[in-house]
Motif scaffolding. Sequence first.
Motif, short mmCIF file in Angstrom:
data_model
loop_
_atom_site.label_atom_id
_atom_site.label_comp_id
_atom_site.label_asym_id
_atom_site.label_seq_id
_atom_site.Cartn_x
_atom_site.Cartn_y
_atom_site.Cartn_z
N ARG A 71 33.10 45.15 50.57
CA ARG A 71 33.97 44.41 49.62
C ARG A 71 35.02 42.69 50.12
O ARG A 71 34.70 42.91 51.41
CB ARG A 71 35.32 45.92 49.84
CG ARG A 71 36.35 44.90 48.49
CD ARG A 71 37.58 45.90 47.98
NE ARG A 71 38.34 46.26 47.76
CZ ARG A 71 39.51 46.79 47.32
NH1 ARG A 71 39.76 47.62 48.38
NH2 ARG A 71 40.43 46.41 46.19
N ASP A 94 41.94 41.02 39.03
CA ASP A 94 41.27 42.52 38.69
C ASP A 94 40.35 43.00 39.28
O ASP A 94 39.70 44.03 39.23
CB ASP A 94 41.69 43.13 37.74
CG ASP A 94 43.15 42.47 36.46
OD1 ASP A 94 43.50 42.94 37.71
OD2 ASP A 94 42.98 42.07 35.38
N SER A 147 37.03 44.79 41.64
CA SER A 147 37.10 45.56 43.02
C SER A 147 37.14 45.16 43.95
O SER A 147 36.97 45.44 44.97
CB SER A 147 36.95 47.04 42.08
OG SER A 147 35.40 46.94 41.57
#
Length: 184
Positions: free
Chosen positions: A79, A93, A95
């Motif tokens: 991430r 938006d 993820s």
Amino acid sequence: MTPTLPRLLTARDLPEVELQAAALDGEVCRVADSWASIADPDDAWRRAEALADRLGTVVVAARGTAAWIWGARAAAPRRLEAVVPSWARHRDDRSDVMVGEVLIDAGEISQVGRVRVTTPTRTVLDLLRADDWSADAERLVRTLLVEHHVDPRRVTGLVRRHGRLPGRRRAATRLRTLVDPLVV
């Protein structure tokens, strides 16, 4: 004339199966979600470009993602971590990219290829002030301090300049434990 392939390859250039076969043959290696020739240097440009499509041009790669781009960690984080200046009011938006708003000056941002990245000095500050301090984070900070010749006094200067930055006292304390307290 034979067309040349780009420096970074993705499934848009060659089928994923062919890229994996080339990796097994020792011709390419994975760079985040891309592939690169083993003959190409493993540098900040290559790592930043591998993330360019995911990060875009507005956000700034930060913390662990910036540490990877600067070569302090072996693999890109799953991430991605990024920031935008607090005045930018960015909404994202996706993820796979965690974006936060921070106080940051233009001089604390470097342009590497198509990607904006926090400078090694700012990256050290952001890692030092994080809630999740670990042996891995300490290793990243030490690597950046040594390999990028980050002056601890410049990190301390950033702490002072950004008087309202969350975690700044924690960062100053951690920095003093990592380097000679007389230097900072």
